[in-house]
Design a protein around this motif. Structure first.
Motif, PDB file in Angstrom:
ATOM      1  N   SER A 422      38.485  40.805  42.370  1.00 50.84           N
ATOM      2  CA  SER A 422      37.084  41.501  42.854  1.00 50.84           C
ATOM      3  C   SER A 422      37.195  43.059  43.070  1.00 50.84           C
ATOM      4  O   SER A 422      36.203  43.623  43.618  1.00 50.84           O
ATOM      5  N   TYR A 423      38.147  43.502  42.621  1.00 53.32           N
ATOM      6  CA  TYR A 423      38.335  44.984  42.891  1.00 53.32           C
ATOM      7  C   TYR A 423      38.834  45.817  41.484  1.00 53.32           C
ATOM      8  O   TYR A 423      38.721  47.080  41.566  1.00 53.32           O
ATOM      9  N   THR A 424      39.379  45.044  40.601  1.00 47.59           N
ATOM     10  CA  THR A 424      39.489  45.866  39.322  1.00 47.59           C
ATOM     11  C   THR A 424      38.453  46.329  38.623  1.00 47.59           C
ATOM     12  O   THR A 424      37.320  45.953  38.656  1.00 47.59           O
ATOM     13  N   THR A 425      38.794  47.579  38.146  1.00 50.39           N
ATOM     14  CA  THR A 425      38.043  48.523  37.229  1.00 50.39           C
ATOM     15  C   THR A 425      38.406  48.371  35.747  1.00 50.39           C
ATOM     16  O   THR A 425      37.859  49.197  34.921  1.00 50.39           O
ATOM     17  N   HIS A 426      39.289  47.663  35.492  1.00 50.33           N
ATOM     18  CA  HIS A 426      39.518  47.171  34.107  1.00 50.33           C
ATOM     19  C   HIS A 426      40.304  48.480  33.497  1.00 50.33           C
ATOM     20  O   HIS A 426      40.000  48.779  32.344  1.00 50.33           O
ATOM     21  N   CYS A 707      35.173  38.458  49.420  1.00 44.92           N
ATOM     22  CA  CYS A 707      36.594  38.458  48.863  1.00 44.92           C
ATOM     23  C   CYS A 707      37.571  38.948  49.862  1.00 44.92           C
ATOM     24  O   CYS A 707      37.520  40.050  50.390  1.00 44.92           O
ATOM     25  N   ASN A 708      38.586  38.173  49.816  1.00 46.92           N
ATOM     26  CA  ASN A 708      39.793  38.535  50.717  1.00 46.92           C
ATOM     27  C   ASN A 708      40.512  39.741  49.843  1.00 46.92           C
ATOM     28  O   ASN A 708      40.786  39.529  48.728  1.00 46.92           O
ATOM     29  N   SER A 709      40.760  40.819  50.708  1.00 42.96           N
ATOM     30  CA  SER A 709      41.514  41.857  50.239  1.00 42.96           C
ATOM     31  C   SER A 709      42.758  42.048  50.004  1.00 42.96           C
ATOM     32  O   SER A 709      43.315  40.959  50.936  1.00 42.96           O
ATOM     33  N   SER A 710      43.554  43.005  49.652  1.00 40.78           N
ATOM     34  CA  SER A 710      44.873  43.063  49.682  1.00 40.78           C
ATOM     35  C   SER A 710      45.172  43.609  51.454  1.00 40.78           C
ATOM     36  O   SER A 710      44.109  43.872  51.824  1.00 40.78           O
ATOM     37  N   LEU A 711      46.401  43.436  51.905  1.00 41.88           N
ATOM     38  CA  LEU A 711      46.614  43.977  53.267  1.00 41.88           C
ATOM     39  C   LEU A 711      46.585  45.314  53.401  1.00 41.88           C
ATOM     40  O   LEU A 711      47.636  45.978  53.488  1.00 41.88           O
ATOM     41  N   SER A 712      45.383  45.950  53.178  1.00 38.46           N
ATOM     42  CA  SER A 712      45.363  47.362  53.251  1.00 38.46           C
ATOM     43  C   SER A 712      43.869  47.731  53.973  1.00 38.46           C
ATOM     44  O   SER A 712      42.899  47.141  53.598  1.00 38.46           O
ATOM     45  N   GLU A 713      43.953  48.809  54.638  1.00 35.46           N
ATOM     46  CA  GLU A 713      42.686  49.166  55.436  1.00 35.46           C
ATOM     47  C   GLU A 713      42.129  50.333  54.584  1.00 35.46           C
ATOM     48  O   GLU A 713      40.988  50.688  54.102  1.00 35.46           O
TER      49      GLU A 713
END
Length: 1014
Positions: A422-426, A707-713
């Protein structure tokens, strides 16, 4: 050589068992792991030798009669044996020292030596591929090694005595060896003399390009890079390409020279020392355009930004030059920003490909690398809206400084988003302008890693280090990087090893701290001079042509400078990096100053409620606990009631029906930290089978992304902010796991969300959901720090605004962000919907509940969301106190969860007629108009502000002066709540309850403030 001997010993061991695979067809059962076109390695031969010398003899005499009659591995083996014969016998068709006549057996020692030497050469080649970059000539100044290890790997042949490491000798330099399929240095040859092998390896890996790629765990990707780096003569440029490079280098260099001449005492953070960045970026864009990219989003620090704006984005030069005028005034709203922070959006034709391309350079603060995730979020959004699922149309480029790339943690956070679905910009192309220095800090005390780029290794991104004083090497690396991104859709890093000709800014004296470096820099010839002299010497251009090109660009700058003097007013909108065509008027103003009601019809409410309480897929087995939750939702819908989760469903679902994309991101948002949301259902029997009911509401709805994100704010909030920049017709929400944790993203909140519109005329409608409430869960799970958001709100506490027109909308238009703390699900739904219905966009900060998610009193009826209803900025008392306001002795203003505790305590003490409780749902901008109605209604009552937070936190310092302004300072405003404290909450449950009881007693002690003066 022990490793080689061990390997040979293993090959020779077990003769009886080792011969079975050789006695059939030589090629049929032998295991060849290498590319057939290159022939098997001689590694297969020793087992045969060890197994049967007579068999070897048979193979040899067959080979003598016809080289093609034996397998390629035997052919290679015998050719090498023949090559090792004494020079006088090399051309004779005889077994040289190995076989004398038909009766002499093969010497085991000779065989072992041949095998060892081949393995040694293969290992040597691999050593250069892995560690060649350590001795590459990367520093233009010749002072430092680009890496900080300062060692020469013992397995690289930097002197002839190093051959002994491999058991080789100087006499072996002219022997030919079979090349492994993991090398391309042979070009069309499969064998090369050792001397040539070493020369080609040094050319490929130890020149002006150093490549780190052997950590990549994908064989085809490693092979791709080897082919691009090792193939002889691959780094070739046409005459036209060289002339184009020179022209771009002229523009980059002369632009900086022009600024230095005209504004010698101004800070501009010039690019001197790494002027090659401009042709580098243009090469990346050219190559990407050729592969189909038509939109590039860029982020960069201040160094070189004006040059990039002028020569890459193509901002008008007069608009840049006028920014140096100290008398220039701003024509539109906002406080603006310094010129080397500004962004720009421009659409133009790419001259190399004749294709249309959109370039966007994002505005950013001085906080280095903070823009990285913002750029990625915007790129992801553009890809999403265009259906660009592979990143074939939209890409991002990030320019970094060496010290910041190594030092700023957000770089690592951004890299870790690069492969998430859900975050990749390829694939992002990262370009590091490596000045080999921080502000004044030597890299040897600025990082622990050898290179500033080592962070990129965590995502298997190849890293190309290149000497920035070799423009053609830089261009080739940029070409390869663009091809890598187009081929593999993965990140890649270009490390431009350069220098900074002046100090951190042009007024700074670098000799204070780096005297030796800057003595060398002062002697250093400019890269333009080096390259132009080279091309003139090659006859590629004449001196006259070069001087004419320089004069041509100088004239352009002079004409733009003359034109810039006519500019008296600066238009901040001319620097907008994310325009929204059609959303505002042509002047950039809202098309109206009103907001339609945010209520919904009964049919919509029922439909959403039914979907929210069911599973739209057949044979989908959900968890029994989730099943109970859905049944309870269904019961609420049947009774025309909603809790917090249903209120959110109503908001999101109705917007999806209206074509508004909704994206909810953050840690554990799919289920919800407090297990209340469950927007993603998981089949309990089939792994990875999920269902998102929100995407099954309507036939032609907008898509819903949760989408669950990585553990990052820091990184994730920046990403969502960038996503929200791409379109005003989307609801983008970021939810903190607990509101307390947003402070690790404080930079994004302070520098972008709070002040972004004022600095860069950039509207943004991002929504922050921050779980907040003092519930005895300790100091890190209680407070979303509302005081910080309110401190940054820009409304005047001492001025009562003029109440004209649609005051609510006008007030929202004037503010920098909206801060709310809703106490009912219906009001939460309304404020979410209002966020989209407004004719402009403002960040929305919502302090969301925890215990109220399931509180039986914190429910709303469908009527509160009926057509014609809207968000209540203030909820007045609706009980007995409101019926006889003259008899009310105290009116308590509060916000959020504490209302329910106050209402419960008031009921227990039977003070419903004596105390009125008024809820502020919108705290900022402060609802002056509605608060004045309440203070006038309860004219005889004393005013109290009650909060559950400590006195030096929460809302008190924001609300009190505004309440005093409402009553014209004629009444005091009393405080009820917890005492001042350093920590946000106690970690002891009993202390928490005692504090709550104490301030509840004060709130309803009607004589508590008698005789007291403020």
């Amino acid at each position: 050589m022990s490793q080689f001997r061990a390997l040979v010993g293993a090959l020779r061991g077990g003769r009886a068992g080792g011969s079975w695979w050789l006695r059939g067809s030589v090629g049929a059962r032998s295991r060849c792991y290498l590319d057939p076109s290159r022939g098997c390695s001689s590694e297969a031969v020793p087992s045969a030798v060890a197994s049967s010398s007579s068999y070897v003899e048979e193979m040899y005499f067959a080979w003598l009669e016809d080289h093609k009659s034996v397998h390629k591995s035997w052919d290679t083996f015998f050719r090498n044996i023949q090559a090792s014969s004494p020079s006088g016998e090399a051309g004779k068709p005889r077994p040289s020292a190995l076989l004398q006549g038909r009766v002499q057996s093969l010497s085991p020692d000779t065989t072992e030596k041949v095998v060892e030497d081949h393995l040694a050469v293969h290992t040597l080649i691999r050593a250069y591929q892995i560690r060649g970059h350590h001795v590459a000539q990367l520093d233009p100044l010749g002072i430092l090694e680009a890496d900080l290890d300062s060692f020469v790997p013992s397995d690289l042949i930097t002197s002839l005595d190093k051959l002994g490491f491999y058991g080789l000798h100087e006499s072996d330099l002219d022997r030919s060896f079979q090349l492994p399929p993991t090398s391309f240095i042979g070009g069309g040859n499969t064998t090369l003399p050792l001397r040539e092998i070493i020369r080609r390896l040094e050319t490929s890996y130890c020149g002006h390009i150093g490549v780190e790629f052997m950590f990549i765990n994908n064989v085809s990707q490693c092979q791709w890079i080897r082919q691009k780096i090792e193939t002889p003569g691959i780094m070739q440029f046409t005459n036209t390409e060289k002339r184009t490079l020179l022209a771009r280098l002229i523009r980059s260099t002369r632009f900086e020279d022009f600024l230095a001449r005209k504004w010698s005492s101004e800070k501009r953070f010039g690019l001197e020392g790494c002027e090659v960045l401009i042709p580098a970026l243009k090469t990346i864009i050219d190559k990407s355009s050729a592969s189909g990219i038509d939109s590039v989003i860029m982020g960069m620090p201040h160094r070189g930004r004006l040059n990039v704006l002028a020569n890459v984005i193509r901002k008008e030069l007069d608009q840049i030059f006028c920014q140096f005028d100290p008398k220039l005034e701003a024509a539109d709203e906002g406080s603006g920003d310094v010129k080397y922070h500004l962004g720009m959006f421009h659409e133009r034709i790419n001259r190399e490909t004749d294709q249309n391309i959109m370039l966007s350079l994002m505005a950013n603060p001085s906080h280095l690398e903070a823009v990285d995730p913002v750029v990625q979020g915007k790129a992801k959004a553009e890809q999403f809206y265009r259906g660009d699922t592979e990143g074939n149309k939209v890409m991002s480029i990030l320019i970094h400084g060496d010290a910041a790339f190594a030092g700023q943690g957000v770089v690592y956070e951004t890299f870790h988003l690069s492969e998430l679905p859900s975050y990749t910009t390829h694939g992002t192309i990262h370009v590091v302008v490596n000045n080999q220095i921080g502000f004044t800090t030597d890299p040897r005390v600025a990082r622990s890693s050898p290179y500033p780029t080592d962070v990129a290794r965590v995502v298997n991104a190849p890293i190309f280090h290149v000497n920035a004083d070799d423009p053609e090497a830089v261009m080739y690396v940029c070409r390869v990087a663009a091809e890598w991104r187009a081929t593999f859709n993965k990140d890649v890093v270009i490390d431009l090893v350069s220098y900074r000709r002046f100090g951190h800014n042009e007024m700074d004296e670098p000799m204070f701290t780096q005297p030796l470096m800057y003595k060398q820099i002062r002697r250093q010839e400019h890269v333009l001079k080096k390259y132009s002299d080279r091309l003139i010497a090659e006859g590629m251009v004449t001196l006259q042509e070069f001087e004419e090109e320089v004069a041509k660009y100088d004239k352009i700058c002079e004409e733009a400078y003359t034109s810039s003097k006519d500019e008296k007013i600066s238009h901040n909108r001319h620097w907008l990096d994310s325009p929204w065509p059609g959303f505002f008027t042509t002047e950039g103003e809202p098309k109206s100053m009103s907001c339609v009601p945010t209520g919904l019809d009964e049919e919509t409410l029922q439909h959403i409620g039914q979907t929210a309480s069911s599973v739209p897929l057949e044979d989908f087995r959900i968890h029994p606990g989730v099943s109970r939750i859905l049944r309870s939702r269904a019961e609420l819908v049947k009774n025309r009631q909603m809790d917090w989760a249903l209120g959110e469903y109503m908001a999101f679902g109705s917007l999806l029906k209206e074509g508004i994309h909704v994206r909810l991101s953050g840690q554990d948002v799919e289920r919800g930290t407090f297990s209340h949301r469950h927007h993603v259902l998981h089949d309990q029997e089939v792994d990875k089978r999920i269902c998102v009911p929100m995407n099954h509401l309507w036939a032609h709805q907008a898509p819903y992304t949760v989408c669950n994100s990585s553990l990052s704010e820091y990184g994730v909030l920046g990403f969502e902010l960038g996503f929200a920049m791409a379109s005003p017709n989307a609801l983008v929400l970021w939810e903190a796991q607990f509101g307390d944790f947003h402070n690790t993203a404080q930079c994004i909140i302070d520098q972008f969300i709070s002040s972004g519109q004022a600095k860069w005329v950039r509207n943004n409608g991002i929504v922050l959901l921050l779980p907040h409430g003092m519930e005895g869960m300790g100091p890190e799970h209680s407070s979303a720090r509302p005081e910080r958001f309110l401190q940054m709100s820009n409304d005047d506490p001492d001025h009562f605004p003029e109440l004209s027109g649609d005051f609510e909308v006008q007030q929202l238009s004037d503010c920098n962000w909206i801060v709310v703390n809703c106490s009912t699900p219906a009001n939460y739904c309304h404020v979410i919907r209002r966020q989209i219905m407004l004719p402009f966009r403002k960040p929305l900060i919502i302090f969301t509940p925890k215990s109220l998610l399931r509180h039986p009193d914190a429910r709303s009826g469908f009527d509160e969301l009926a057509e014609g209803t809207k968000f209540n900025r203030l909820i007045p008392d609706q009980g007995p106190a409101a019926e006889d306001p003259a008899q009310v002795k105290r009116v308590i203003f509060c916000t959020g969860k504490v209302y329910y505790e106050l209402a419960k305590e008031r009921k227990q003490q039977k003070l419903e007629k004596d105390v009125a409780i008024v809820r502020l749902e919108q705290i900022s901008p402060f609802p002056f108009d509605l608060v004045r109605v309440q203070t006038e209604k309860y004219a005889n009552a004393e005013l109290v502000w009650c909060q559950e937070e400590h006195k030096n936190m929460g809302y008190y310092d924001y609300v009190r002066p505004r309440l005093l302004t409402v009553v014209a300072n004629k009444k005091p405003v009393w405080y009820v709540g917890r005492d001042p404290a350093a920590a946000t909450a106690t970690g002891t449950k009993s202390t928490h309850l005692n504090e709550l009881k104490r301030f509840m007693d004060t709130a309803f002690n009607l004589s508590a403030f008698q005789g007291r003066n403020l």
